[in-house]
Design an enzyme around this catalytic site. Sequence first.
Site, short mmCIF file in Angstrom:
data_model
loop_
_atom_site.label_atom_id
_atom_site.label_comp_id
_atom_site.label_asym_id
_atom_site.label_seq_id
_atom_site.Cartn_x
_atom_site.Cartn_y
_atom_site.Cartn_z
N ASP A 110 -6.05 21.70 37.01
CA ASP A 110 -6.68 20.48 36.51
C ASP A 110 -8.13 20.46 36.99
O ASP A 110 -8.40 20.60 38.19
CB ASP A 110 -5.91 19.27 37.05
CG ASP A 110 -6.41 17.94 36.48
OD1 ASP A 110 -7.52 17.91 35.91
OD2 ASP A 110 -5.68 16.94 36.61
N LYS A 174 -17.80 17.46 24.57
CA LYS A 174 -17.23 16.57 23.57
C LYS A 174 -17.27 15.14 24.07
O LYS A 174 -16.90 14.85 25.21
CB LYS A 174 -15.78 16.97 23.27
CG LYS A 174 -15.07 16.01 22.32
CD LYS A 174 -13.89 16.65 21.62
CE LYS A 174 -12.81 17.12 22.56
NZ LYS A 174 -11.70 17.76 21.83
#
Length: 219
Positions: A110, A174
């Site tokens: 992560d 993004k």
Amino acid sequence: MSRAANGLRTRVRTAKGRKIGSTRWLERQLNDPYVKKAKAEGYRSRAAYKLIELDERFGFLKGVERIIDLGIAPGGWTQVVRRRLPKSVVVGIDLLPTDPIDGATILRLDFMDEAAPEQLTQALGGPADLVLSDMAANTVGHPQTDHLRTMGLVEAALDFAGDVLKPGGAFVAKVLAGGADSGLVAELKRRFATVKHAKPPASRKGSSEWYVVAQGFKS
């Protein structure tokens, strides 16, 4: 499956046990020219063309040697980088499993794990020319919450980029509809010479995603 009268569009019959939403998704995939092109050209996802189109417009891949790909799975963006820059060093990270890509180091971790930045930096072996982030938080169906969670990832990616980019480097990430908020845009402009928002043609018209392209890192 059946063909429409004009023979151009594939339609999917609603199968027993398949939700209407799943049928619509499958039908969209079967008729998406970018999905077909990705399969034909050996890319793992249609997202590869988003990066290709962004680079055609902004030229951020030119001359880069070290790249970090945040949210690498399934690997389409790194495939583009490796094909265009076969001598480049690419390090990617994702919590999801990602099949190996020749010439790339992939960490299954992560990005928000406190150990991630150091592992990425060590694997890269030097300052980055480019930090890519196609990360987005899992949606919960509440637009404001989804936006805040995804923008939190963008902010974390920017902080990381500020630590690893070499002067003149670039950051591509993004964001969601409306682009980066005013506070984030101000921070990007403080750290980079140019900051632009773009929605590449490969991004579906109904999608809320946009991309921010920041170039000329000031260090």
